[in-house]
Design a protein around this motif. Structure first.
Motif, PDB file in Angstrom:
ATOM      1  N   THR A 218       0.848  -1.194   0.000  1.00  0.00           N
ATOM      2  CA  THR A 218       0.000   0.000   0.000  1.00  0.00           C
ATOM      3  C   THR A 218       0.882   1.242   0.000  1.00  0.00           C
ATOM      4  O   THR A 218       1.868   1.309   0.737  1.00  0.00           O
ATOM      5  CB  THR A 218      -0.934  -0.007   1.222  1.00  0.00           C
ATOM      6  N   TYR A 219       0.512   2.202  -0.821  1.00  0.00           N
ATOM      7  CA  TYR A 219       1.295   3.418  -1.006  1.00  0.00           C
ATOM      8  C   TYR A 219       0.424   4.655  -0.769  1.00  0.00           C
ATOM      9  O   TYR A 219      -0.739   4.679  -1.170  1.00  0.00           O
ATOM     10  CB  TYR A 219       1.846   3.490  -2.442  1.00  0.00           C
ATOM     11  N   ARG A 220       1.022   5.662  -0.140  1.00  0.00           N
ATOM     12  CA  ARG A 220       0.395   6.980  -0.042  1.00  0.00           C
ATOM     13  C   ARG A 220       0.953   7.834  -1.169  1.00  0.00           C
ATOM     14  O   ARG A 220       2.093   7.675  -1.579  1.00  0.00           O
ATOM     15  CB  ARG A 220       0.689   7.602   1.316  1.00  0.00           C
ATOM     16  N   VAL A 221       0.121   8.767  -1.638  1.00  0.00           N
ATOM     17  CA  VAL A 221       0.432   9.497  -2.857  1.00  0.00           C
ATOM     18  C   VAL A 221       0.560  10.995  -2.594  1.00  0.00           C
ATOM     19  O   VAL A 221      -0.212  11.562  -1.810  1.00  0.00           O
ATOM     20  CB  VAL A 221      -0.689   9.240  -3.903  1.00  0.00           C
ATOM     21  N   SER A 222       1.527  11.626  -3.257  1.00  0.00           N
ATOM     22  CA  SER A 222       1.648  13.085  -3.265  1.00  0.00           C
ATOM     23  C   SER A 222       1.815  13.548  -4.711  1.00  0.00           C
ATOM     24  O   SER A 222       2.264  12.783  -5.572  1.00  0.00           O
ATOM     25  CB  SER A 222       2.827  13.558  -2.408  1.00  0.00           C
TER      26      SER A 222
ATOM     27  N   TYR B 162      -2.202  18.189  -0.912  1.00  0.00           N
ATOM     28  CA  TYR B 162      -1.921  17.115  -1.870  1.00  0.00           C
ATOM     29  C   TYR B 162      -0.438  16.990  -2.212  1.00  0.00           C
ATOM     30  O   TYR B 162      -0.037  16.055  -2.881  1.00  0.00           O
ATOM     31  CB  TYR B 162      -2.752  17.311  -3.136  1.00  0.00           C
ATOM     32  N   ARG B 163       0.379  17.917  -1.738  1.00  0.00           N
ATOM     33  CA  ARG B 163       1.823  17.855  -1.967  1.00  0.00           C
ATOM     34  C   ARG B 163       2.514  16.952  -0.966  1.00  0.00           C
ATOM     35  O   ARG B 163       3.696  16.666  -1.095  1.00  0.00           O
ATOM     36  CB  ARG B 163       2.439  19.250  -1.870  1.00  0.00           C
ATOM     37  N   ASN B 164       1.806  16.518   0.056  1.00  0.00           N
ATOM     38  CA  ASN B 164       2.366  15.700   1.132  1.00  0.00           C
ATOM     39  C   ASN B 164       1.607  14.371   1.193  1.00  0.00           C
ATOM     40  O   ASN B 164       0.385  14.369   1.342  1.00  0.00           O
ATOM     41  CB  ASN B 164       2.235  16.469   2.450  1.00  0.00           C
ATOM     42  N   SER B 165       2.336  13.275   1.118  1.00  0.00           N
ATOM     43  CA  SER B 165       1.670  11.958   1.117  1.00  0.00           C
ATOM     44  C   SER B 165       0.974  11.665   2.448  1.00  0.00           C
ATOM     45  O   SER B 165       0.044  10.866   2.490  1.00  0.00           O
ATOM     46  CB  SER B 165       2.677  10.853   0.796  1.00  0.00           C
TER      47      SER B 165
ATOM     48  N   GLY C  33      -4.522  12.116   1.585  1.00  0.00           N
ATOM     49  CA  GLY C  33      -5.673  11.216   1.610  1.00  0.00           C
ATOM     50  C   GLY C  33      -5.729  10.302   0.399  1.00  0.00           C
ATOM     51  O   GLY C  33      -6.666   9.515   0.248  1.00  0.00           O
ATOM     52  N   LEU C  34      -4.734  10.387  -0.473  1.00  0.00           N
ATOM     53  CA  LEU C  34      -4.680   9.547  -1.673  1.00  0.00           C
ATOM     54  C   LEU C  34      -3.836   8.317  -1.384  1.00  0.00           C
ATOM     55  O   LEU C  34      -2.725   8.420  -0.861  1.00  0.00           O
ATOM     56  CB  LEU C  34      -4.092  10.324  -2.846  1.00  0.00           C
ATOM     57  N   GLU C  35      -4.368   7.152  -1.730  1.00  0.00           N
ATOM     58  CA  GLU C  35      -3.699   5.900  -1.414  1.00  0.00           C
ATOM     59  C   GLU C  35      -4.026   4.866  -2.481  1.00  0.00           C
ATOM     60  O   GLU C  35      -5.099   4.905  -3.080  1.00  0.00           O
ATOM     61  CB  GLU C  35      -4.181   5.430  -0.036  1.00  0.00           C
TER      62      GLU C  35
ATOM     63  N   ARG D  22      -7.100   6.289 -10.934  1.00  0.00           N
ATOM     64  CA  ARG D  22      -7.616   7.656 -11.095  1.00  0.00           C
ATOM     65  C   ARG D  22      -7.545   8.422  -9.784  1.00  0.00           C
ATOM     66  O   ARG D  22      -7.912   7.913  -8.726  1.00  0.00           O
ATOM     67  CB  ARG D  22      -9.078   7.632 -11.531  1.00  0.00           C
ATOM     68  N   PHE D  23      -7.044   9.657  -9.882  1.00  0.00           N
ATOM     69  CA  PHE D  23      -7.064  10.607  -8.776  1.00  0.00           C
ATOM     70  C   PHE D  23      -7.510  11.945  -9.331  1.00  0.00           C
ATOM     71  O   PHE D  23      -7.229  12.269 -10.482  1.00  0.00           O
ATOM     72  CB  PHE D  23      -5.664  10.798  -8.154  1.00  0.00           C
ATOM     73  N   ASP D  24      -8.165  12.746  -8.494  1.00  0.00           N
ATOM     74  CA  ASP D  24      -8.508  14.117  -8.878  1.00  0.00           C
ATOM     75  C   ASP D  24      -8.065  15.043  -7.750  1.00  0.00           C
ATOM     76  O   ASP D  24      -8.345  14.800  -6.592  1.00  0.00           O
ATOM     77  CB  ASP D  24     -10.002  14.292  -9.113  1.00  0.00           C
TER      78      ASP D  24
END
Length: 145
Positions: free
Chosen positions: A89-93, A117-120, A124-126, A139-141
């Motif tokens: 599992t990965y967190r996204v920035s 969104y610049r910080n993983s 909240g993106l994973e 997909r991410f927005d």
């Protein structure tokens, strides 16, 4: 009696033959997708980063990243171009610099991505990558500020 240099050379060749050649890295799963900005295109190309959050116990984890175009299309790289991510599992920035920072003016840059969104840790993106299951439509927005 063989000379030490010849024995050493023979050992190096034998070791190379048993270890194989190249730097393939561990097993990865292809990951590609699209990140949008307020549901649409980006003002400039950018970068999406994937930081290990919950690594799979059987696979070494490594961060991945991808450049995206103004339409947001990306293909993730960890070890080799386009190889994807190891299972886990990965967190996204995300970053998209309309005006890049420079050495002369380190605070003069303008990143159009909201700070969250610049910080993983805060985006909240994973994404969870499963062994043997390529992801072809991630997909991410990112909402516009």
């Amino acid at each position: 009696m063989p000379r030490p240099a010849a024995v050493f050379l023979l050992l190096v060749v034998a070791l190379g033959a048993t270890c194989g050649c190249g730097n393939r890295g561990p097993e990865t799963v292809p990951v590609r997708g699209r990140v949008t900005f307020g549901g649409g295109p980006w003002p400039k190309p950018g970068t999406i980063n994937f930081l290990p959050h919950k690594p799979h116990p059987d696979y070494p984890s490594r961060p991945g990243s991808a450049e995206f175009d103004t339409e947001g299309n990306f293909v993730v790289t960890s070890w080799r171009p386009g190889d994807g991510l190891a299972p886990g599992t990965y967190r996204v920035s995300i970053d998209c610099w309309e005006v890049p920072e420079t050495m002369d003016k380190p605070n003069a840059g303008r990143n159009c991505v909201p700070p969250k969104y610049r910080n993983s840790q805060t985006s909240g993106l994973e994404v969870t990558v499963e062994e043997g299951k390529p992801i072809s439509d991630l997909r991410f927005d990112v909402p516009k500020p």
